[in-house]
Design a protein around this motif. Structure first.
Motif, short mmCIF file in Angstrom:
data_model
loop_
_atom_site.label_atom_id
_atom_site.label_comp_id
_atom_site.label_asym_id
_atom_site.label_seq_id
_atom_site.Cartn_x
_atom_site.Cartn_y
_atom_site.Cartn_z
N LYS A 34 0.86 -1.18 0.00
CA LYS A 34 0.00 0.00 0.00
C LYS A 34 0.89 1.23 0.00
O LYS A 34 1.78 1.36 0.85
N ILE A 35 0.67 2.12 -0.96
CA ILE A 35 1.42 3.38 -1.04
C ILE A 35 0.42 4.51 -0.86
O ILE A 35 -0.46 4.71 -1.69
N HIS A 36 0.59 5.22 0.24
CA HIS A 36 -0.33 6.32 0.59
C HIS A 36 -1.80 5.88 0.48
O HIS A 36 -2.62 6.56 -0.14
N GLY A 37 -2.08 4.71 1.05
CA GLY A 37 -3.43 4.20 1.12
C GLY A 37 -3.93 3.47 -0.10
O GLY A 37 -5.03 2.90 -0.08
N LYS A 38 -3.16 3.44 -1.17
CA LYS A 38 -3.59 2.79 -2.40
C LYS A 38 -2.82 1.48 -2.61
O LYS A 38 -1.59 1.47 -2.54
N GLU A 39 -3.55 0.41 -2.89
CA GLU A 39 -2.89 -0.87 -3.15
C GLU A 39 -2.14 -0.81 -4.48
O GLU A 39 -2.68 -0.35 -5.49
N GLU A 40 -0.89 -1.25 -4.44
CA GLU A 40 -0.05 -1.20 -5.64
C GLU A 40 0.71 -2.51 -5.80
O GLU A 40 1.00 -3.22 -4.84
N ARG A 41 0.99 -2.84 -7.05
CA ARG A 41 1.92 -3.92 -7.37
C ARG A 41 3.18 -3.25 -7.89
O ARG A 41 3.11 -2.43 -8.81
N ILE A 42 4.31 -3.59 -7.29
CA ILE A 42 5.55 -2.89 -7.63
C ILE A 42 6.71 -3.86 -7.78
O ILE A 42 6.65 -5.01 -7.32
N MET A 43 7.75 -3.39 -8.42
CA MET A 43 9.01 -4.12 -8.45
C MET A 43 10.06 -3.27 -7.75
O MET A 43 10.09 -2.04 -7.91
N VAL A 44 10.92 -3.94 -6.98
CA VAL A 44 11.88 -3.24 -6.14
C VAL A 44 13.28 -3.78 -6.39
O VAL A 44 13.59 -4.90 -5.97
N PRO A 45 14.13 -3.03 -7.08
CA PRO A 45 15.50 -3.48 -7.33
C PRO A 45 16.22 -3.86 -6.03
O PRO A 45 16.03 -3.22 -5.00
N LEU A 46 17.00 -4.89 -6.08
CA LEU A 46 17.74 -5.52 -5.00
C LEU A 46 16.84 -6.38 -4.13
O LEU A 46 17.15 -7.55 -3.90
N ALA A 47 15.70 -5.85 -3.67
CA ALA A 47 14.77 -6.68 -2.90
C ALA A 47 14.28 -7.84 -3.75
O ALA A 47 13.96 -8.92 -3.23
N ASP A 48 14.20 -7.64 -5.08
CA ASP A 48 13.71 -8.71 -5.94
C ASP A 48 14.76 -9.79 -6.22
O ASP A 48 14.51 -10.72 -6.96
N MET A 49 15.93 -9.64 -5.58
CA MET A 49 16.97 -10.67 -5.73
C MET A 49 16.92 -11.69 -4.60
O MET A 49 17.63 -12.70 -4.65
N PHE A 50 16.11 -11.43 -3.57
CA PHE A 50 16.00 -12.40 -2.48
C PHE A 50 15.34 -13.67 -3.00
O PHE A 50 14.29 -13.63 -3.64
N ASN A 51 15.92 -14.82 -2.69
CA ASN A 51 15.33 -16.09 -3.06
C ASN A 51 14.24 -16.49 -2.07
O ASN A 51 14.09 -15.90 -0.99
N HIS A 52 13.47 -17.50 -2.45
CA HIS A 52 12.34 -17.96 -1.65
C HIS A 52 12.74 -19.03 -0.64
O HIS A 52 13.61 -19.85 -0.91
#
Length: 251
Positions: A189-207
């Motif tokens: 949620k960004i300023h109250g609005k639901e969003e789908r985003i991509m985040v460089p570096l954070a998207d390198m974490f494995n599952h």
């Protein structure tokens, strides 16, 4: 000597260094993290020092976050938006469009990110070889692969029909773009609005399948940043993983 787990002659070292510098110079904070390749193709993010439970160890400012809005603001994205074409999961489309356009621009601000962005998709079932698909006979996977493939083809053709300029991207490029985005997206949620985003570096974490998980992440409005905190103590040199949540095997 090895850097990032790679032989010192490997050209990827320069790309990773440029990416890390890009994130840091753009306001990212990650003093206790390092990117590490554990074989020729696969990489992870490790802790360079111990991280305490509750400690914030990654902060990525809005400037570096990829939203559907960024895709809509590209030239081709504006045309798609104005065309009125109906597609499934348009947030995937617009983020994929943004990445596809940036990949073709060597002078793009996002060039350091695109240089380390995954290119290989053969590990996704939709791109399995005929031999690999044969091993799935008798399961529901083959039907799911067919359905997903047909859905993406239909969306692609509908877009090209309404926006002929979109044909500059091949069907394969489009499908790869959608699949990669879908595998790396965060829901916030960004300023109250639901969003789908991509985040460089954070998207390198494995599952990791862990009910508690190592990490907790959220978007913090007052800092206009995506932050990641430790859910438990993380050891020096330990790989940092996220629980991607329950997902079927075909994803």
């Amino acid at each position: 000597k090895e850097e990032y787990g790679l032989p010192h002659t490997d050209e990827r070292i320069e790309k990773v260094e440029a990416f890390v510098d890009w994130v840091r110079c753009s306001g990212g904070e990650f003093e206790k993290l390092k990117v590490w390749y554990y074989n020729s193709f696969d990489r992870c993010v490790n802790a360079t020092r111990s991280i305490s439970e509750g400690e914030m160890f990654l902060k990525v400012p809005l400037k570096l976050i990829i939203t559907p809005k960024k895709g809509r603001e590209t030239k081709i994205g504006e045309q798609i938006s104005k065309s009125g074409v109906e597609i499934s999961a348009d947030y995937l489309l617009y983020i994929a469009v943004f990445l596809l356009t940036q990949e073709r621009d060597p002078e793009s601000f996002w060039a350091p990110y695109m240089a380390v962005y995954p290119k290989m998709v053969s590990n996704f079932p939709i791109f399995f070889s005929p031999e690999e698909k044969k091993l799935l006979e008798g399961s529901c996977m083959l039907e799911q692969i067919r359905d997903d493939t047909e859905s993406m083809k239909e969306d692609y053709n509908n877009i090209v029909e309404k926006v002929p300029e979109f044909a500059q991207f091949t069907l394969e490029e489009y499908m790869k773009g959608i699949v990669l985005v879908n595998s790396r997206i965060f829901y916030v949620k960004i300023h109250g609005k639901e969003e789908r985003i991509m985040v460089p570096l954070a998207d390198m974490f494995n599952h990791v399948y862990d009910k508690i998980g190592q990490t907790f992440w959220e978007y913090v409005d007052k800092e206009d940043s995506f932050i990641v905190k430790a859910n438990r103590d993380i050891l020096h040199n330990e790989e940092i993983c996220e629980n991607y949540g329950p997902k079927p095997n075909y994803r």
